[in-house]
Design an enzyme around this catalytic site. Sequence first.
Site, PDB file in Angstrom:
ATOM      1  CE  LYS A 127      -4.066   0.208  -8.394  1.00 41.11           C
ATOM      2  NZ  LYS A 127      -4.403  -1.021  -7.853  1.00 41.11           N
ATOM      3  CG  ASP A 145      -5.429  -2.836 -12.388  1.00 36.18           C
ATOM      4  OD1 ASP A 145      -5.238  -3.280 -13.602  1.00 36.18           O
ATOM      5  OD2 ASP A 145      -6.541  -2.393 -12.121  1.00 36.18           O
TER       6      ASP A 145
END
Length: 219
Positions: A127, A145
């Site tokens: 991420k 996310d």
Amino acid sequence: MSWDQARAVGALTKVQQALRRTNPTTLAHLERTRDPFRLLVACIISLRTKDAVTAQASQRLLAEAPTAQELARLAEDRIAQLIYPAGFYRTKARQLKRLAQELLEQYQGHVPRERAALLALPGVGRKTANLVLGLGFGVPAICVDTHVHRIANRLGLVRTRHPAETEQALEHLLPQKWWIPLNDLLVRFGQQVCTPRWPRCSSCTLGQECPRVGVSKAR
Ligand code: SF4
């Protein structure tokens, strides 16, 4: 463009419209400089931490240590003090110190622009790596996310169980121009409209295009 792609782009365009009158709070907006080092530091601090706390903690730390050289010189306790009350602030302080040292040793204090090199740095997961690639370097990457994973599934754009699968599925589905802005878009939408427990469906612009309201599989 396939029908699936057209539907996805249509849904995201409506999400954009829904957010026009809201106040941005995501990392993309908190770190307007697009400086890869600042983004990297802020993203590490942001994990399991509220946006407002992340913004203040990042500002305090980056005011005292605006470069990898200066961050590497700070004591771990001082870093922890500066980023408190971010979640897991002691672990993050250790990671940030090691991160700065590795950037100095391997990259002359610069942030690398390759995903594999980013992923090898302390505290950096997929991420964070994708966020830095996209916002910091303009390299097309989808930062997935919990909001992106949840909403992409809720809208029926993907059917996946893990964020890594979502990233891959979205890469296949979406034209590249959506990759970098997608995180900011869906995080804000997930915080302000399509919240996890009580989504505000009655005021949502998606309406019949959302499978959750049960109407819109028709073309
Ligand atoms: S209609 Fe409800 S569930 Fe669907 S995207 Fe909008 S807020 Fe989310």
